[in-house]
Design a protein around this motif. Structure first.
Motif, PDB file in Angstrom:
ATOM      1  N   UNK A  22      21.440  42.715  13.876  1.00 52.42           N
ATOM      2  CA  UNK A  22      21.578  43.509  12.653  1.00 52.42           C
ATOM      3  C   UNK A  22      20.476  44.556  12.496  1.00 52.42           C
ATOM      4  N   UNK A  23      19.422  44.469  13.314  1.00 47.34           N
ATOM      5  CA  UNK A  23      18.301  45.389  13.169  1.00 47.34           C
ATOM      6  C   UNK A  23      17.697  45.759  14.528  1.00 47.34           C
ATOM      7  N   UNK A  24      18.498  46.417  15.394  1.00 49.28           N
ATOM      8  CA  UNK A  24      17.929  46.805  16.696  1.00 49.28           C
ATOM      9  C   UNK A  24      16.975  47.989  16.536  1.00 49.28           C
ATOM     10  N   UNK A  25      16.087  48.202  17.499  1.00 48.08           N
ATOM     11  CA  UNK A  25      15.230  49.392  17.439  1.00 48.08           C
ATOM     12  C   UNK A  25      16.089  50.658  17.402  1.00 48.08           C
ATOM     13  N   UNK A  26      15.555  51.683  16.796  1.00 47.04           N
ATOM     14  CA  UNK A  26      16.292  52.941  16.677  1.00 47.04           C
ATOM     15  C   UNK A  26      16.706  53.462  18.060  1.00 47.04           C
ATOM     16  N   UNK A  27      17.986  53.827  18.176  1.00 48.87           N
ATOM     17  CA  UNK A  27      18.516  54.359  19.430  1.00 48.87           C
ATOM     18  C   UNK A  27      19.016  53.294  20.390  1.00 48.87           C
ATOM     19  N   UNK A  28      18.837  52.033  20.073  1.00 51.18           N
ATOM     20  CA  UNK A  28      19.276  50.936  20.935  1.00 51.18           C
ATOM     21  C   UNK A  28      20.541  50.298  20.362  1.00 51.18           C
ATOM     22  N   UNK A  29      21.381  49.768  21.228  1.00 54.67           N
ATOM     23  CA  UNK A  29      22.567  49.022  20.816  1.00 54.67           C
ATOM     24  C   UNK A  29      22.323  47.548  21.113  1.00 54.67           C
ATOM     25  N   UNK A  30      22.667  46.722  20.151  1.00 53.76           N
ATOM     26  CA  UNK A  30      22.518  45.271  20.329  1.00 53.76           C
ATOM     27  C   UNK A  30      23.892  44.644  20.475  1.00 53.76           C
ATOM     28  N   UNK A  31      23.971  43.633  21.347  1.00 52.34           N
ATOM     29  CA  UNK A  31      25.232  42.923  21.596  1.00 52.34           C
ATOM     30  C   UNK A  31      24.956  41.443  21.763  1.00 52.34           C
ATOM     31  N   UNK A  32      25.975  40.671  21.433  1.00 46.81           N
ATOM     32  CA  UNK A  32      25.915  39.234  21.680  1.00 46.81           C
ATOM     33  C   UNK A  32      27.315  38.743  21.981  1.00 46.81           C
ATOM     34  N   UNK A  33      27.399  37.866  22.945  1.00 47.65           N
ATOM     35  CA  UNK A  33      28.665  37.209  23.239  1.00 47.65           C
ATOM     36  C   UNK A  33      28.342  35.749  23.531  1.00 47.65           C
ATOM     37  N   UNK A  34      29.189  34.869  23.034  1.00 46.46           N
ATOM     38  CA  UNK A  34      28.939  33.431  23.159  1.00 46.46           C
ATOM     39  C   UNK A  34      30.222  32.732  23.570  1.00 46.46           C
ATOM     40  N   UNK A  35      30.076  31.702  24.411  1.00 42.68           N
ATOM     41  CA  UNK A  35      31.248  30.944  24.844  1.00 42.68           C
ATOM     42  C   UNK A  35      30.854  29.513  25.164  1.00 42.68           C
ATOM     43  N   UNK A  36      31.806  28.610  24.954  1.00 43.03           N
ATOM     44  CA  UNK A  36      31.632  27.220  25.383  1.00 43.03           C
ATOM     45  C   UNK A  36      31.790  27.193  26.896  1.00 43.03           C
ATOM     46  N   UNK A  37      30.881  26.524  27.579  1.00 48.16           N
ATOM     47  CA  UNK A  37      30.943  26.478  29.039  1.00 48.16           C
ATOM     48  C   UNK A  37      31.102  25.061  29.570  1.00 48.16           C
ATOM     49  N   UNK A  38      31.055  24.063  28.698  1.00 51.41           N
ATOM     50  CA  UNK A  38      31.197  22.678  29.115  1.00 51.41           C
ATOM     51  C   UNK A  38      30.872  21.755  27.972  1.00 51.41           C
ATOM     52  N   UNK A  39      30.779  20.483  28.294  1.00 55.21           N
ATOM     53  CA  UNK A  39      30.400  19.510  27.270  1.00 55.21           C
ATOM     54  C   UNK A  39      29.713  18.323  27.919  1.00 55.21           C
ATOM     55  N   UNK A  40      28.854  17.706  27.153  1.00 57.86           N
ATOM     56  CA  UNK A  40      28.167  16.511  27.616  1.00 57.86           C
ATOM     57  C   UNK A  40      26.863  16.787  28.323  1.00 57.86           C
ATOM     58  N   UNK A  41      26.130  15.705  28.527  1.00 63.39           N
ATOM     59  CA  UNK A  41      24.788  15.815  29.095  1.00 63.39           C
ATOM     60  C   UNK A  41      24.777  16.339  30.521  1.00 63.39           C
TER      61      UNK A  41
END
Length: 196
Positions: A22-41
């Motif tokens: 929500x507050x990247x440095x001026x002139x920069x683009x911020x991105x995030x992507x998240x996904x489940x990749x498995x489960x358990x220990x």
């Protein structure tokens, strides 16, 4: 590889928290992507080893050249050169590890770009093993094209988005089929992704 150097962008370490979105440095683009990749220990331990040893980059097709690994793991200040084959050539991307976290249910690291990289900014890989037993990978970054690479801003953004999806898919696939192996057991010797 040279020793730790000052990073050529503002707010080093900001990929550790989602606030950068929500507050990247001026002139920069911020991105995030998240996904489940498995489960358990078992998936948590395998993914943790992969992420903390550059394995997530290697699974996506990058070579990682570094002489600073301690027991195969990333450490703050470690310089590295990421290599990726593009159109019969090898793109070389100098980076430096900015932060590392390795807790009971949260692990990851962020690296910053150095002069010579097509982008300025930071990228992070953060694993979380939730109370629901699901292991999730978050890829978070803020960046902008560097130097003459600004002329290719749109293709660079599209490539970055595609690579983020690739990180998530490849790590998830390695959890499903067990093909990831144990990179942390390897010595810290350089691996060259130049294809030859």
């Amino acid at each position: 590889m040279s020793a730790s150097r000052p990073l050529p962008y503002p707010r080093a370490g900001a990929t550790r928290d989602a606030e950068i979105l929500s507050d990247p440095p001026r002139g920069f683009r911020a991105r995030e992507r998240r996904a489940a990749i498995g489960s358990g220990e078992a998936h948590w331990e395998l993914a943790r080893r992969q992420v903390l040893s550059w394995g997530v980059k290697e699974l996506a097709g990058f070579g990682v050249l570094t002489d600073s690994r301690v027991d195969g793991r990333v450490s703050p200040g470690d310089p590295a050169e990421l290599r990726y084959p593009v159109l019969g050539m090898t793109l070389r991307e100098p980076v430096q590890v900015v932060w590392v976290e390795d807790a009971r249910r949260r692990a990851g690291f962020g690296y910053g770009t150095m002069p010579g990289h097509p982008l300025r900014g930071e990228e992070a890989f953060l694993l979380e093993w939730g109370e629901d037993d699901v292991v999730r990978l978050t890829v978070r970054s803020f960046s902008r094209p560097a130097g003459l690479w600004r002329l290719l801003a749109l293709p660079l953004r599209l490539a970055q988005r595609g690579m983020t999806r690739r990180y998530l898919r490849r790590l998830a696939r390695s959890m499903r089929d067990g093909s990831a192996g144990d990179r942390s057991a390897r010595d810290g010797s350089a691996r060259d992704g130049s294809g030859g």
